[in-house]
Scaffold this motif. Structure first.
Motif, PDB file in Angstrom:
ATOM      1  N   MET A   1       0.837  -1.212   0.000  1.00  0.00           N
ATOM      2  CA  MET A   1       0.000   0.000   0.000  1.00  0.00           C
ATOM      3  C   MET A   1       0.868   1.258   0.000  1.00  0.00           C
ATOM      4  N   ASP A  33      -3.323   4.280   0.840  1.00  0.00           N
ATOM      5  CA  ASP A  33      -4.201   4.045  -0.299  1.00  0.00           C
ATOM      6  C   ASP A  33      -5.316   3.064   0.085  1.00  0.00           C
ATOM      7  N   GLY A  34      -6.569   3.456  -0.151  1.00  0.00           N
ATOM      8  CA  GLY A  34      -7.709   2.582   0.127  1.00  0.00           C
ATOM      9  C   GLY A  34      -8.221   2.639   1.546  1.00  0.00           C
ATOM     10  N   GLU A  35      -7.671   3.500   2.385  1.00  0.00           N
ATOM     11  CA  GLU A  35      -8.159   3.637   3.759  1.00  0.00           C
ATOM     12  C   GLU A  35      -9.418   4.497   3.825  1.00  0.00           C
ATOM     13  N   ASN A 191     -15.453   2.627  -0.814  1.00  0.00           N
ATOM     14  CA  ASN A 191     -14.175   2.318  -0.200  1.00  0.00           C
ATOM     15  C   ASN A 191     -13.771   0.861  -0.437  1.00  0.00           C
ATOM     16  N   GLU A 193     -15.243  -1.509  -2.713  1.00  0.00           N
ATOM     17  CA  GLU A 193     -15.288  -2.024  -4.086  1.00  0.00           C
ATOM     18  C   GLU A 193     -14.434  -1.207  -5.052  1.00  0.00           C
ATOM     19  N   GLN A 194     -14.401   0.116  -4.858  1.00  0.00           N
ATOM     20  CA  GLN A 194     -13.616   0.974  -5.751  1.00  0.00           C
ATOM     21  C   GLN A 194     -12.259   1.338  -5.155  1.00  0.00           C
ATOM     22  N   GLU A 195     -12.034   0.915  -3.898  1.00  0.00           N
ATOM     23  CA  GLU A 195     -10.794   1.211  -3.170  1.00  0.00           C
ATOM     24  C   GLU A 195     -10.533   2.722  -3.092  1.00  0.00           C
ATOM     25  N   SER A 196     -11.636   3.483  -2.963  1.00  0.00           N
ATOM     26  CA  SER A 196     -11.521   4.928  -2.805  1.00  0.00           C
ATOM     27  C   SER A 196     -10.914   5.248  -1.446  1.00  0.00           C
ATOM     28  N   THR A 197     -10.020   6.211  -1.414  1.00  0.00           N
ATOM     29  CA  THR A 197      -9.409   6.665  -0.163  1.00  0.00           C
ATOM     30  C   THR A 197     -10.238   7.834   0.359  1.00  0.00           C
TER      31      THR A 197
END
Length: 255
Positions: A1, A33-35, A191, A193-197
């Motif tokens: 990450m 990233d992705g938190e 957060n 499924e799209q790994e949005s931060t």
């Protein structure tokens, strides 16, 4: 990450030497990233000032803020505006939708500013709306939809440019409990499924319990930090309440 956000010893003062207020006092932390990170604190704790500095809406007095390795405290003028437009997504408490535009047009606004072709714009808006479950209201105007739908439209607008970081300032503050839950479920989906931060400021323990990590701020400094880990959301909520009680806040301030 990888590190998306790095805050280094940030301080923010208001006023002058005769009447100086230290709103943020030497805060440092990182967001990977992705938190999905929440920032909590009582009114006047400095949490919103900190978010304003991270979002480039305000400048720091000292210290540095890096987003994907870029020191945003060095940006000025057009460069700052471009970075804010292209790299950050914003979700505000009061929605910030334009009443003279349809939901589709509101979501597409950021793409219009970037000069994205109409054909590509349409597919991107539809994809963004689908992620938030609002495909059926795209032709409506903000005054024709509910508060929860407005906030999900705001989220759709925030993610359409695929920003490095989504900043949410009290996103459930103007919503009823049902609408708030629907919005938070949507944010969790983004957060996961799209790994949005996502970095979210809130004073509400229920809202905060949807995040994976909470940073507590008191008097402009980091007071504590907890992680959800394998806890259920209910268990995490109780942990948040425990810390809030240590902060000295009244229960009515956070529930």
């Amino acid at each position: 990450m990888s590190i998306v956000l790095k805050v280094e010893n940030v301080e923010k003062y208001y006023g002058n030497k005769g009447n100086l207020t230290k709103a943020v006092d030497g805060i440092s932390f990182q967001v990977m990233d992705g938190e999905f990170v929440g920032i909590m604190g009582a009114s006047g704790s400095g949490k919103t000032t900190l978010l304003n500095c991270i979002s480039t809406l305000d400048s720091v007095t000292s210290g540095n803020i890096f987003i994907k390795g870029q020191n945003i405290t060095n940006f000025k003028g057009k460069g700052l505006a471009k970075f804010r437009r292209d790299e950050l997504g914003f979700v505000f408490q009061d929605f910030n939708l334009l009443d003279t535009m349809t939901v589709f047009e509101n979501i597409a606004l950021a793409l219009s500013i970037q000069g994205v072709p109409a054909k590509k714009m349409e597919s991107l808006v539809l994809e963004s709306a689908r992620k938030l479950g609002i495909e059926d209201i795209l032709s409506k105007y903000p005054y024709q939809i509910s508060g929860g739908q407005k906030q999900r439209a705001s989220c759709a607008r925030a993610i359409i440019t695929d920003p490095k970081l989504i900043l949410a300032d009290e996103p459930t503050g103007a919503l009823d409990s049902k609408s708030a839950k629907m919005l938070l479920d949507s944010m969790c989906k983004l957060n996961l499924e799209q790994e949005s931060t996502i970095l979210m400021v809130t004073h509400d323990a229920f809202t905060a319990s949807y995040a994976n990590r909470i940073i507590f701020i008191k008097d402009g400094r980091i007071f504590n930090e907890i992680r959800k880990g394998d806890s259920t959301r209910k268990e995490f909520f109780n942990q948040i309440i425990d810390v809030v009680s240590l902060l000295g806040g009244e229960m009515n301030d956070v529930i």
